[in-house]
Design a protein around this motif. Structure first.
Motif, PDB file in Angstrom:
ATOM      1  N   SER A   1    -148.090 -60.265  -3.002  1.00 53.29           N
ATOM      2  CA  SER A   1    -147.326 -60.595  -4.212  1.00 53.29           C
ATOM      3  C   SER A   1    -146.041 -61.345  -3.872  1.00 53.29           C
ATOM      4  O   SER A   1    -145.617 -62.234  -4.620  1.00 53.29           O
ATOM      5  CB  SER A   1    -147.023 -59.341  -5.035  1.00 53.29           C
TER       6      SER A   1
ATOM      7  N   THR B   1    -150.965 -55.558  -0.641  1.00 55.00           N
ATOM      8  CA  THR B   1    -150.881 -56.206  -1.952  1.00 55.00           C
ATOM      9  C   THR B   1    -149.434 -56.568  -2.273  1.00 55.00           C
ATOM     10  O   THR B   1    -149.163 -57.637  -2.835  1.00 55.00           O
ATOM     11  CB  THR B   1    -151.481 -55.302  -3.045  1.00 55.00           C
TER      12      THR B   1
ATOM     13  N   THR C   1    -157.437 -57.913  -5.830  1.00 57.08           N
ATOM     14  CA  THR C   1    -156.250 -57.721  -6.663  1.00 57.08           C
ATOM     15  C   THR C   1    -155.512 -59.038  -6.878  1.00 57.08           C
ATOM     16  O   THR C   1    -155.000 -59.298  -7.966  1.00 57.08           O
ATOM     17  CB  THR C   1    -155.329 -56.652  -6.043  1.00 57.08           C
TER      18      THR C   1
ATOM     19  N   SER D   1    -162.924 -61.273  -8.605  1.00 54.04           N
ATOM     20  CA  SER D   1    -162.224 -59.998  -8.516  1.00 54.04           C
ATOM     21  C   SER D   1    -163.199 -58.829  -8.636  1.00 54.04           C
ATOM     22  O   SER D   1    -163.195 -57.914  -7.804  1.00 54.04           O
ATOM     23  CB  SER D   1    -161.151 -59.912  -9.608  1.00 54.04           C
TER      24      SER D   1
ATOM     25  N   TYR E   1    -164.122 -56.148  -5.698  1.00 53.34           N
ATOM     26  CA  TYR E   1    -163.910 -54.705  -5.884  1.00 53.34           C
ATOM     27  C   TYR E   1    -165.203 -53.948  -5.591  1.00 53.34           C
ATOM     28  O   TYR E   1    -165.181 -52.870  -4.985  1.00 53.34           O
ATOM     29  CB  TYR E   1    -163.420 -54.382  -7.297  1.00 53.34           C
TER      30      TYR E   1
ATOM     31  N   GLU F   1    -160.230 -55.308  -1.233  1.00 58.24           N
ATOM     32  CA  GLU F   1    -159.435 -54.789  -2.354  1.00 58.24           C
ATOM     33  C   GLU F   1    -158.163 -55.609  -2.554  1.00 58.24           C
ATOM     34  O   GLU F   1    -157.787 -55.920  -3.692  1.00 58.24           O
ATOM     35  CB  GLU F   1    -159.093 -53.326  -2.096  1.00 58.24           C
ATOM     36  N   VAL F   2    -157.516 -56.007  -1.472  1.00 57.79           N
ATOM     37  CA  VAL F   2    -156.288 -56.799  -1.572  1.00 57.79           C
ATOM     38  C   VAL F   2    -156.586 -58.180  -2.155  1.00 57.79           C
ATOM     39  O   VAL F   2    -155.892 -58.648  -3.065  1.00 57.79           O
ATOM     40  CB  VAL F   2    -155.593 -56.907  -0.197  1.00 57.79           C
TER      41      VAL F   2
ATOM     42  N   LEU G   1    -157.392 -60.719  -9.440  1.00 62.35           N
ATOM     43  CA  LEU G   1    -157.144 -60.050 -10.714  1.00 62.35           C
ATOM     44  C   LEU G   1    -155.901 -60.634 -11.364  1.00 62.35           C
ATOM     45  O   LEU G   1    -155.875 -60.899 -12.569  1.00 62.35           O
ATOM     46  CB  LEU G   1    -156.984 -58.548 -10.486  1.00 62.35           C
ATOM     47  N   ASN G   2    -154.877 -60.878 -10.568  1.00 60.93           N
ATOM     48  CA  ASN G   2    -153.662 -61.507 -11.078  1.00 60.93           C
ATOM     49  C   ASN G   2    -153.967 -62.916 -11.595  1.00 60.93           C
ATOM     50  O   ASN G   2    -153.482 -63.318 -12.647  1.00 60.93           O
ATOM     51  CB  ASN G   2    -152.599 -61.552  -9.986  1.00 60.93           C
TER      52      ASN G   2
END
Length: 114
Positions: free
Chosen positions: A79, A75, A22, A40, A44, A18-19, A25-26
């Protein structure tokens, strides 16, 4: 392998997927880049599959709290480290509360079955 241990390993894998998903996804830039979008979505899917496997022995409330809580914390770290984004002190305090909550659930709750 012990089924309960396998469930917790599956939960750890679900969190990791999931991390990473994400992060991609960014990188997908609102689904405008095909490769990061597909990575992504695939990750997921794997994350949800592993979360479902974890539910064999880990109660739903505990599994989701750990999955969601650690996913948020990790996450946020990604980031900061990878995407060079900044978090203000309020965000860090809130994330700290999430960490404390996950620790309380795992260390003191009998709901986790450990």
């Amino acid at each position: 392998m012990n089924p309960h241990l396998w469930s917790w390993a599956a939960l750890g894998g679900a969190i990791a997927c999931e991390v990473v998903a994400t992060g991609f996804l960014n990188k997908s830039e609102q689904f405008s880049k095909l490769a990061p979008t597909l990575v992504s979505l695939g990750l997921y899917g794997v994350s949800f599959y592993l979360l479902a496997q974890a539910l064999r022995t880990v109660p739903l409330g505990v599994a989701y709290a750990v999955w969601g809580g650690l996913g948020i914390v990790l996450t946020a770290i990604v980031s900061i480290v990878v995407f060079k984004q900044r978090l203000d002190w309020i965000a860090m305090v809130g994330i700290g509360f999430i960490v404390v909550g996950v620790i309380i659930v795992n260390a003191f709750s009998k709901a986790g079955g450990h």
